[in-house]
Design a protein around this motif. Structure first.
Motif, short mmCIF file in Angstrom:
data_model
loop_
_atom_site.label_atom_id
_atom_site.label_comp_id
_atom_site.label_asym_id
_atom_site.label_seq_id
_atom_site.Cartn_x
_atom_site.Cartn_y
_atom_site.Cartn_z
N PHE A 179 2.76 6.15 -7.58
CA PHE A 179 2.20 7.25 -6.56
C PHE A 179 1.01 7.02 -7.12
O PHE A 179 0.17 7.86 -5.76
N TYR A 218 5.98 4.41 -1.84
CA TYR A 218 4.58 3.40 -2.62
C TYR A 218 4.71 2.91 -3.37
O TYR A 218 5.52 2.62 -3.86
N PRO A 267 0.44 4.13 0.19
CA PRO A 267 1.57 4.12 1.04
C PRO A 267 1.78 2.94 1.93
O PRO A 267 0.92 2.29 1.94
#
Length: 353
Positions: A123, A189, A194
């Protein structure tokens, strides 16, 4: 946001969801999702949930107007600075996971989703300029606030998904969403960015490797002349399940009614389920715990616990969904349950999150 569009004949994806509970003994799980959005009757989607023990699934109806804190994983504060807080715009029917996240479900507008695990998930570094949503509530955030895949993807630009941890295991998850129009998206991710596959063609999803790699692998297969002699991989690993689901999804006959449509999706889900005792490379034994199917057109949810002899279903339209309505729940681990169980739900003592 990095947008990657693919235009292959079928849509595919990889999904697994890391369990976010103290009861966890292993770091990952394996699942499969199948979307059928071109049958002319209803948009239906199914999934399997594979795990070595019970994830304590609870079917839960969440009304509109609920206040949520996206920075908490159960009683643990995951996002300490600038956590996302919101009030749900739409009601939803979901399957919870150990009471700390939403693994599967849909909302009253016909947006559905499935949150599962991907080892490659990253992330990125926390950017406190964006409100943070812990990964277990990623799907719930979208169900609460978006009416379509397009709206959900736009909303994702306004928040940051934040890694959460339970007992040393990270929630390296990725997401599949679909809506009543048949639109679909898979979001991963990778290296902090993303990667989005958006389009109606992304229908079948399993697990590792990344979605790009899975698409490349399945494109090497020739399923142009399907027959009983077509060689199909038959083991439980993600690439095998991906190819089998792709093959069978491409041949589904046009359904005459909802019963046939749901039966078709569940037939494929059963074909790619992990039998009891089957070894899953690197993760030990990961039996299929349950299967779900959703009629996004008519807002009905079907659930099949593998240790129960019956399929049960729920009609979201039969519940009070306005602000102030109670949260309703049903523990599906009851072999006496069968058929339409909408009337079996009971008021929850407190919201799951």
């Amino acid at each position: 946001m990095m947008l990657k569009l693919q235009f292959s004949p079928l849509c595919y994806g990889l999904l697994i969801f890391t369990v976010l509970s103290a009861a966890l003994l292993q770091p990952a799980e394996a699942c499969t999702r199948i979307l059928w959005n071109d049958n002319g009757l209803a948009v239906v989607v199914g999934r399997t949930m594979d795990w070595p023990e019970s994830t304590e699934p609870v079917l839960t109806v969440l009304p509109r107007g609920m206040k949520r804190d996206g920075g908490r994983t159960g009683d643990t504060v995951t996002v300490k600075e600038n956590p996302a807080r919101w009030t749900s715009k739409y009601a939803s029917l979901v399957t919870t996971l150990y009471g700390v996240g939403t693994a599967d479900g849909f909302n009253e507008k016909g947006l559905g989703g499935h949150l599962l695990y991907l080892q490659a998930t990253d992330f990125g570094t926390r950017d406190t300029r964006l409100p943070g949503v812990q990964a277990g509530l990623w799907l719930q955030y979208l169900l609460d606030n978006a009416a379509s895949v397009k709206e959900a993807l736009a909303l994702m630009k306004t928040v940051q998904i934040v890694m959460t941890e339970a007992h040393g295991h990270n929630a390296t998850v990725h997401l599949a969403i679909e809506d009543a129009s048949g639109d679909s998206a898979v979001v991963e991710y990778i290296d902090g960015k993303p990667v989005i596959h958006h389009g109606k063609q992304y229908r079948v999803m399993t697990n590792d490797p990344t979605y790009d790699e899975q698409l490349a692998l399945v494109e090497k297969q020739d399923y142009s002349n399907p027959s009983s002699d077509t060689p199909l991989p038959g083991n439980v690993k993600a690439t095998d399940r991906f190819q089998r689901a792709t093959y069978y999804a491409a041949m589904l006959p046009k359904p005459n009614n909802e019963r046939e449509a749901i039966a078709s999706i569940l037939a494929i889900a059963r074909n790619v389920s992990v039998p009891f005792g089957a070894p899953y490379k690197g993760f030990g034994i990961y039996n299929t715990e349950y299967r779900t199917a959703i009629n996004l057109t008519d807002r009905r949810y079907f659930f099949e616990l593998t240790t129960s002899p019956n399929v049960i279903w729920v009609d979201l339209n039969s519940f009070k969904l306005g602000p102030g309505s109670p949260v309703m729940r049903l523990d599906p681990d009851n072999p006496q349950l069968s058929g339409n169980v909408s009337g079996e739900f009971r008021k929850a003592d407190k919201p799951p999150y």
